[in-house]
Design a protein around this motif. Sequence first.
Motif, short mmCIF file in Angstrom:
data_model
loop_
_atom_site.label_atom_id
_atom_site.label_comp_id
_atom_site.label_asym_id
_atom_site.label_seq_id
_atom_site.Cartn_x
_atom_site.Cartn_y
_atom_site.Cartn_z
N VAL A 136 0.84 -1.20 0.00
CA VAL A 136 0.00 0.00 0.00
C VAL A 136 0.87 1.25 0.00
CG1 VAL A 136 -1.72 1.29 1.34
CG2 VAL A 136 -1.92 -1.19 1.10
N LEU A 137 1.95 1.25 0.78
CA LEU A 137 2.87 2.39 0.79
C LEU A 137 3.52 2.60 -0.57
CD1 LEU A 137 4.65 2.10 4.25
CD2 LEU A 137 2.91 3.74 3.55
N ALA A 138 3.78 1.52 -1.28
CA ALA A 138 4.35 1.65 -2.62
C ALA A 138 3.37 2.38 -3.54
CB ALA A 138 4.69 0.27 -3.18
N TRP A 139 2.10 2.06 -3.46
CA TRP A 139 1.12 2.75 -4.31
C TRP A 139 0.90 4.20 -3.86
CZ3 TRP A 139 0.13 1.65 -9.00
CH2 TRP A 139 0.17 0.34 -9.45
N ILE A 140 0.95 4.44 -2.55
CA ILE A 140 0.83 5.81 -2.06
C ILE A 140 2.03 6.64 -2.52
CG2 ILE A 140 0.85 7.25 0.01
CD1 ILE A 140 -0.83 5.04 1.36
N SER A 141 3.22 6.06 -2.47
CA SER A 141 4.40 6.78 -2.93
C SER A 141 4.36 6.98 -4.45
CB SER A 141 5.68 6.08 -2.51
OG SER A 141 5.74 4.79 -3.05
N PHE A 142 3.72 6.08 -5.17
CA PHE A 142 3.50 6.28 -6.61
C PHE A 142 2.68 7.55 -6.83
CE2 PHE A 142 0.13 5.75 -9.81
CZ PHE A 142 0.88 5.90 -10.96
#
Length: 160
Positions: A136-142
Amino acid sequence: MSVLLAGLFLLHVTTVILLLIATIDNAWYFTDTVSRDLWAQWEFNGAAWNYTEIENDNFQEYLHAVQASAVLSCIFSILGLFVFVVQLFTLGKGQRFTFSGVFQLISCLCIMIAASIYADIFYEREKTGRFGHSFVLAWISFVFSLISSLIYFVLRKKSD
């Protein structure tokens, strides 16, 4: 303008921190007995979580692509932050923020590739699991890196 630049700097630092946490932390995919991340796999044997290597099948090639994309995303985002600070003090008004925007856009694309490959491979392999907070953090950072790259390009146009 300085408030906008400070906000953009904080957004960029937040993106770098989220990318690093997403890449390093071990919470990308869970089942009741298995926890996987980009680097290893942990299996629950009733009392404790044991570190195991990820299986050596076709999945390994995808995993290397995800690892490389995630690491490249972190590198490009950190380079973009460094270039942003350098550009503030060295370049003229019309030349600022172009390189920072490009680095952030590349970082955005790299983390999107990493998360997309990871989601596709694990969704096909196991239907009972769930994605963890690092995913989820990867998509938020995206999203954050996309927003900051767009802001960099808009600021470049405004300063022309």
